[in-house]
Design an enzyme around this catalytic site. Sequence first.
Site, PDB file in Angstrom:
ATOM      1  N   PRO A  89     -24.630 -33.413 -23.138  1.00 59.94           N
ATOM      2  CA  PRO A  89     -23.377 -33.218 -22.408  1.00 59.94           C
ATOM      3  C   PRO A  89     -22.997 -34.393 -21.507  1.00 59.94           C
ATOM      4  O   PRO A  89     -21.861 -34.542 -21.109  1.00 59.94           O
ATOM      5  CB  PRO A  89     -23.622 -31.961 -21.575  1.00 59.94           C
ATOM      6  CG  PRO A  89     -24.951 -31.444 -21.927  1.00 59.94           C
ATOM      7  CD  PRO A  89     -25.654 -32.425 -22.772  1.00 59.94           C
ATOM      8  N   GLU A 116     -34.395 -27.117 -21.719  1.00 61.14           N
ATOM      9  CA  GLU A 116     -33.518 -27.566 -20.637  1.00 61.14           C
ATOM     10  C   GLU A 116     -33.197 -29.038 -20.798  1.00 61.14           C
ATOM     11  O   GLU A 116     -32.374 -29.584 -20.086  1.00 61.14           O
ATOM     12  CB  GLU A 116     -34.174 -27.295 -19.273  1.00 61.14           C
ATOM     13  CG  GLU A 116     -34.101 -25.826 -18.890  1.00 61.14           C
ATOM     14  CD  GLU A 116     -32.751 -25.212 -19.241  1.00 61.14           C
ATOM     15  OE1 GLU A 116     -32.715 -24.303 -20.082  1.00 61.14           O
ATOM     16  OE2 GLU A 116     -31.726 -25.666 -18.701  1.00 61.14           O
ATOM     17  N   ARG A 154     -17.320 -38.163 -43.701  1.00 59.49           N
ATOM     18  CA  ARG A 154     -16.040 -38.099 -44.401  1.00 59.49           C
ATOM     19  C   ARG A 154     -15.257 -39.407 -44.271  1.00 59.49           C
ATOM     20  O   ARG A 154     -14.266 -39.640 -44.947  1.00 59.49           O
ATOM     21  CB  ARG A 154     -15.212 -36.910 -43.976  1.00 59.49           C
ATOM     22  CG  ARG A 154     -14.791 -36.864 -42.523  1.00 59.49           C
ATOM     23  CD  ARG A 154     -14.269 -35.484 -42.158  1.00 59.49           C
ATOM     24  NE  ARG A 154     -13.361 -34.951 -43.133  1.00 59.49           N
ATOM     25  CZ  ARG A 154     -12.082 -35.325 -43.248  1.00 59.49           C
ATOM     26  NH1 ARG A 154     -11.614 -36.271 -42.472  1.00 59.49           N
ATOM     27  NH2 ARG A 154     -11.306 -34.773 -44.150  1.00 59.49           N
ATOM     28  N   ASP A 169      -5.627 -38.054 -42.001  1.00 61.52           N
ATOM     29  CA  ASP A 169      -6.178 -37.018 -41.113  1.00 61.52           C
ATOM     30  C   ASP A 169      -5.522 -37.027 -39.743  1.00 61.52           C
ATOM     31  O   ASP A 169      -5.039 -38.039 -39.292  1.00 61.52           O
ATOM     32  CB  ASP A 169      -7.667 -37.303 -40.877  1.00 61.52           C
ATOM     33  CG  ASP A 169      -8.527 -36.634 -41.931  1.00 61.52           C
ATOM     34  OD1 ASP A 169      -7.956 -35.922 -42.762  1.00 61.52           O
ATOM     35  OD2 ASP A 169      -9.748 -36.854 -41.900  1.00 61.52           O
TER      36      ASP A 169
HETATM   37  C1  LIG Z   1     -29.230 -24.730 -21.778  1.00 60.21           C
HETATM   38  N1  LIG Z   1     -29.447 -26.162 -21.947  1.00 60.21           N
HETATM   39  C2  LIG Z   1     -29.826 -26.473 -23.319  1.00 60.21           C
HETATM   40  C3  LIG Z   1     -30.133 -27.954 -23.470  1.00 60.21           C
HETATM   41  N2  LIG Z   1     -29.028 -28.744 -22.987  1.00 60.21           N
HETATM   42  C4  LIG Z   1     -29.155 -30.128 -23.234  1.00 60.21           C
HETATM   43  C5  LIG Z   1     -29.464 -31.010 -22.195  1.00 60.21           C
HETATM   44  C6  LIG Z   1     -29.566 -32.369 -22.449  1.00 60.21           C
HETATM   45  C7  LIG Z   1     -29.351 -32.846 -23.724  1.00 60.21           C
HETATM   46  C8  LIG Z   1     -29.053 -31.989 -24.785  1.00 60.21           C
HETATM   47  C9  LIG Z   1     -28.958 -30.622 -24.537  1.00 60.21           C
HETATM   48  C10 LIG Z   1     -28.651 -29.708 -25.689  1.00 60.21           C
HETATM   49  N3  LIG Z   1     -27.342 -29.124 -25.466  1.00 60.21           N
HETATM   50  C11 LIG Z   1     -26.201 -29.806 -25.694  1.00 60.21           C
HETATM   51  C12 LIG Z   1     -26.160 -30.923 -26.501  1.00 60.21           C
HETATM   52  C13 LIG Z   1     -24.920 -31.559 -26.688  1.00 60.21           C
HETATM   53  C14 LIG Z   1     -23.788 -31.055 -26.073  1.00 60.21           C
HETATM   54  C15 LIG Z   1     -22.460 -31.721 -26.276  1.00 60.21           C
HETATM   55  N4  LIG Z   1     -21.437 -31.335 -25.504  1.00 60.21           N
HETATM   56  O1  LIG Z   1     -22.313 -32.595 -27.148  1.00 60.21           O
HETATM   57  C16 LIG Z   1     -23.903 -29.938 -25.277  1.00 60.21           C
HETATM   58  N5  LIG Z   1     -25.092 -29.315 -25.102  1.00 60.21           N
HETATM   59  C17 LIG Z   1     -28.519 -28.405 -21.670  1.00 60.21           C
HETATM   60  C18 LIG Z   1     -28.261 -26.916 -21.560  1.00 60.21           C
END
Ligand SMILES: CN1CCN(c2ccccc2CNc2ccc(C(N)=O)cn2)CC1
Length: 246
Positions: A89, A116, A154, A169
């Site tokens: 994220p 996590e 793609r 696209d």
């Molecule tokens: C409950 N935790 C699960 C693990 N997570 C986490 C934390 C760090 C890295 C990956 C993740 C894997 N999650 C992702 C992955 C990608 C996206 C995106 N937006 O591309 C959203 N989330 C944080 C939250």
Amino acid sequence: MRRIDVITLFPEWVESLKGLGVTGRAMAQGTISLHCWNPRDFTEDVHRSVDDRPYGGGPGMVMRPEPLARCIEAVLAEDIAAPVSFLGPQGRVLDHDGVSELAGRARLILLCGRYEGVDERVLQTLVDEEWSIGDYVLSGGEPAAAVVMDAVIRQQPGVLGHEESALRDSFVGGRLDCPHYTRPASWRSRDVPEVLLSGDHARIERWRLAEALHRTRQQRPDLLARYPVSEVERAAAKKLGSEKGA
Ligand SMILES: CN1CCN(c2ccccc2CNc2ccc(C(N)=O)cn2)CC1
């Protein structure tokens, strides 16, 4: 793009992509090879543990550094060099430009986080970049990796067969897609725009350009700011307007 490596605790997730749709076709054609790596195969303890409790306390678990590092190093030891891309994220939000950038590479190495998250020291020493598919949290990186793979595959020549459809696209050139219709010409009293039945391909092309521009202006004015209206679009909209009047 010749090769994609995915590092994941859920290889079945990725294997399922090998049989499906665009990705499945690219694999079958041999245009792209997909390799799956599981950090659990790089554990050294009898329990094959890949996660552990977080220092500082708190809920959940963290992915252990050693098995993950060994896995990443095994991936890097094979084939040509490539950046290690982490799906998370905090990453750069993927858009059409980002897809084009990734699609231009010979190899992708996608690291999927679970629990996590991943021990920070692995991110600092072995991960080159982080990508996000949008501002929301997923339970793991695998869905994000699947999105990246589909979008990138793609873009590969020959994968879609109908080259031009990837070019038209949505988002190519910062525009949303034009409307699409198929038979019947009249459906529940709603008719297909007559221009599409005219056989006048230049006029149809103008109509499609003008419609894509109109939709982009309505739904995504931010894209217009980023990709201003082109001369071709202006001319198409103008000529169409005069024809309508005609
Ligand atoms: C409950 N935790 C699960 C693990 N997570 C986490 C934390 C760090 C890295 C990956 C993740 C894997 N999650 C992702 C992955 C990608 C996206 C995106 N937006 O591309 C959203 N989330 C944080 C939250």
